[in-house]
Design an enzyme around this catalytic site. Structure first.
Site, PDB file in Angstrom:
ATOM      1  N   CYS A   1      38.124  50.597  44.483  1.00 61.46           N
ATOM      2  CA  CYS A   1      37.526  50.010  45.683  1.00 61.46           C
ATOM      3  C   CYS A   1      36.032  50.316  45.776  1.00 61.46           C
ATOM      4  O   CYS A   1      35.291  49.591  46.440  1.00 61.46           O
ATOM      5  CB  CYS A   1      38.244  50.510  46.926  1.00 61.46           C
ATOM      6  SG  CYS A   1      38.255  52.309  47.093  1.00 61.46           S
TER       7      CYS A   1
ATOM      8  N   ARG B   1      33.967  51.006  42.883  1.00 57.95           N
ATOM      9  CA  ARG B   1      33.196  50.776  41.667  1.00 57.95           C
ATOM     10  C   ARG B   1      33.918  49.840  40.712  1.00 57.95           C
ATOM     11  O   ARG B   1      35.155  49.768  40.692  1.00 57.95           O
ATOM     12  CB  ARG B   1      32.909  52.102  40.960  1.00 57.95           C
ATOM     13  CG  ARG B   1      34.108  52.758  40.310  1.00 57.95           C
ATOM     14  CD  ARG B   1      33.774  54.097  39.664  1.00 57.95           C
ATOM     15  NE  ARG B   1      33.379  55.074  40.642  1.00 57.95           N
ATOM     16  CZ  ARG B   1      32.157  55.594  40.737  1.00 57.95           C
ATOM     17  NH1 ARG B   1      31.216  55.243  39.887  1.00 57.95           N
ATOM     18  NH2 ARG B   1      31.865  56.486  41.656  1.00 57.95           N
TER      19      ARG B   1
ATOM     20  N   GLU C   1      36.512  64.050  45.324  1.00 58.52           N
ATOM     21  CA  GLU C   1      37.829  63.460  45.625  1.00 58.52           C
ATOM     22  C   GLU C   1      38.671  63.383  44.350  1.00 58.52           C
ATOM     23  O   GLU C   1      38.168  63.052  43.274  1.00 58.52           O
ATOM     24  CB  GLU C   1      37.664  62.088  46.284  1.00 58.52           C
ATOM     25  CG  GLU C   1      36.961  61.031  45.444  1.00 58.52           C
ATOM     26  CD  GLU C   1      37.917  60.119  44.733  1.00 58.52           C
ATOM     27  OE1 GLU C   1      39.146  60.332  44.871  1.00 58.52           O
ATOM     28  OE2 GLU C   1      37.456  59.228  44.023  1.00 58.52           O
TER      29      GLU C   1
ATOM     30  N   GLN D   1      42.614  57.435  38.192  1.00 57.94           N
ATOM     31  CA  GLN D   1      42.200  56.047  38.000  1.00 57.94           C
ATOM     32  C   GLN D   1      41.504  55.859  36.651  1.00 57.94           C
ATOM     33  O   GLN D   1      41.687  54.834  35.982  1.00 57.94           O
ATOM     34  CB  GLN D   1      41.292  55.617  39.152  1.00 57.94           C
ATOM     35  CG  GLN D   1      42.027  55.522  40.479  1.00 57.94           C
ATOM     36  CD  GLN D   1      41.086  55.404  41.668  1.00 57.94           C
ATOM     37  OE1 GLN D   1      39.950  55.907  41.655  1.00 57.94           O
ATOM     38  NE2 GLN D   1      41.540  54.747  42.724  1.00 57.94           N
TER      39      GLN D   1
ATOM     40  N   ALA E   1      46.134  54.253  66.627  1.00 54.54           N
ATOM     41  CA  ALA E   1      46.620  53.545  65.438  1.00 54.54           C
ATOM     42  C   ALA E   1      45.459  52.944  64.649  1.00 54.54           C
ATOM     43  O   ALA E   1      45.627  51.963  63.916  1.00 54.54           O
ATOM     44  CB  ALA E   1      47.606  52.442  65.844  1.00 54.54           C
ATOM     45  N   GLY E   2      44.283  53.554  64.784  1.00 52.25           N
ATOM     46  CA  GLY E   2      43.109  53.075  64.056  1.00 52.25           C
ATOM     47  C   GLY E   2      42.991  53.697  62.675  1.00 52.25           C
ATOM     48  O   GLY E   2      43.923  54.346  62.185  1.00 52.25           O
TER      49      GLY E   2
ATOM     50  N   ILE F   1      43.492  57.680  62.418  1.00 53.10           N
ATOM     51  CA  ILE F   1      44.901  58.106  62.492  1.00 53.10           C
ATOM     52  C   ILE F   1      45.661  57.668  61.248  1.00 53.10           C
ATOM     53  O   ILE F   1      46.525  58.405  60.740  1.00 53.10           O
ATOM     54  CB  ILE F   1      45.565  57.555  63.769  1.00 53.10           C
ATOM     55  CG1 ILE F   1      45.004  58.278  64.989  1.00 53.10           C
ATOM     56  CG2 ILE F   1      47.083  57.707  63.714  1.00 53.10           C
ATOM     57  CD1 ILE F   1      45.285  59.766  65.041  1.00 53.10           C
TER      58      ILE F   1
END
Length: 419
Positions: free
Chosen positions: A54, A56, A116, A122, A192-193, A196
């Protein structure tokens, strides 16, 4: 000597391009086998690995400078993107810089969130897809195996991924520190955004199994709950459900507090004062500040977590410096291996040339002997011509070096010829 082609890393990432452009040049997993075959066929490059996430899209390949231009044109053509618009957002690294970039990516040093861990998996997946497509040869095999070894060393020997650097992960990390095993902990998520949703993702990764999502819009709560095997309730049901929660994490857009001191006080009585851990990630606050005054309620705000995140980010920056030193060693070791491969080719070519001269002159001598010429004269001529042919190029080089007074190279010649 066989020419060793250059290694290139061509890419576009979150630092160089907006998401709208990155989306246009992303590869879906099912596209990769055909894309790899098409890329290597149309440009004649010998190795190719495509990494597409997402944040690169990167193409690692082995070729020449002119082929690098062809790869850029192919990338634009494959995704039907204007090459002139794409070009300013691309970066192109070569040889050691390309190897260094790959290792930094795999170790998480080039990620949006420093350190990360997902990116290493990946990169491995991209490598395996390329191997399956037949676009990985010995040189790239060595490069990627060295990359994986360095990335593993960075993960093992530094704290690059040890500390939370997002408030969502920091909240979950605190819960894990307090409760240990989260598998039996009951968690109430209010909102619920995106925040969260990220909290729920981290909770599931840490083994939490009993989640409830509360939201003003029940349908939105259901949609999020379905992703994580959770239950869904409305905000109106929170007061009656609160006593069941060991952990409460809230992040809504409400302008007024949703969870008040009285509500929590009542829930703690029902829990027989079993402690409750509350995290308020909202600005303005979802949970009244006075809740923190309750004896069995442990309330953390977004400011508390931000200070933890800032300290952890500083720790990761220090770990990143250690990681860069490890990567520098890894690049040097790969570069040395690459140089040795070139030297092996050089030695092999030199020996083959000498062998060709010997074979040519020996065949001539054999023909002379078969014709009845004097064996002693034939052997003398053979040995003289052989030594002259073999000494010609080195002698010419030595004379030139002496004439140019290049002492370091003269010393090298002395060593090579045992003088």
């Amino acid at each position: 000597m066989i020419q060793v082609m250059a290694i290139f890393a061509l890419g576009i990432n979150h630092k160089t391009a907006p998401v709208a452009l990155r989306e246009q040049v992303a590869f879906a997993p099912e596209q990769l086998p055909e894309a790899l075959r098409e890329l290597t066929t149309l440009t004649s490059i010998s190795d190719a690995v495509i990494l597409s996430t997402c944040n690169r899209t990167e193409l690692y390949f082995n070729g020449s400078a002119s082929q690098a231009e062809q790869v850029i044109a192919w990338l634009a053509q494959f995704h039907a993107v204007n090459a002139a618009e794409l070009q300013p957002h691309l970066y192109l690294h070569q040889d050691n810089a390309a190897a260094e970039h790959l290792m930094q990516v795999a170790a998480g040093l080039d990620s949006l969130v420093l350190g990360e861990p997902q990116i290493l998996g990946q990169v491995k997946q991209a490598y395996n897809q390329a191997r399956n497509a037949g676009t990985v040869n010995p040189q790239f095999e060595r490069l990627f195996q060295k990359t994986f070894a360095v990335a593993k060393q960075v993960r093992t020997d530094t704290d690059i991924g040890a500390n939370a650097v997002s408030v969502a992960f920091a909240a979950v990390s605190l819960a894990r520190q307090i409760f240990g095993n989260l598998s039996k902990v009951k968690v109430l998520l209010i909102g619920a955004g995106e925040t969260i949703e990220l909290v729920a993702k981290h909770l599931k990764e840490q083994g939490a199994a009993q989640l409830t999502v509360a939201n003003r819009t029940y349908e939105r709560a259901v949609l999020l709950a379905e992703q994580f095997g959770a239950s869904a309730i409305t905000l109106a049901q929170v007061p009656t459900q609160l006593a069941d929660a060991d952990v409460v994490i809230s992040s809504t857009a409400s302008t007024l507090p949703i969870v008040g001191k009285g509500m929590v006080e009542q829930a703690l009585k029902q829990r027989k004062h079993k402690p409750m851990f509350l995290v308020d990630l909202a600005v303005p606050r979802d949970i009244e500040q006075q809740v923190g005054e309750l004896e069995d309620a442990y309330l953390y705000t977004v400011d508390d977590l931000q200070s933890i995140v800032a300290q952890n980010l500083n720790n990761r920056q220090q770990a990143a410096e250690q990681a860069r030193q490890m990567i520098a060693v890894g690049v040097a070791e790969f570069s040395q291996w690459l140089t040795l491969q070139g030297n092996v080719d050089w030695v092999r070519d030199y020996r083959q040339r000498c062998e060709a001269v010997r074979t040519e002159l020996l065949a001539k001598a054999v023909n002379q002997l078969a014709a009845g010429q004097d064996a002693e004269k034939v052997l003398a001529e053979f040995s003289t011509k052989l030594s002259n042919r073999l000494m010609h190029s080195p002698t010419k080089a030595i004379r030139q070096l002496v004439q140019d007074d290049e002492l370091p190279k003269q010393s090298l010649i002395n060593t090579l010829l045992d003088l």
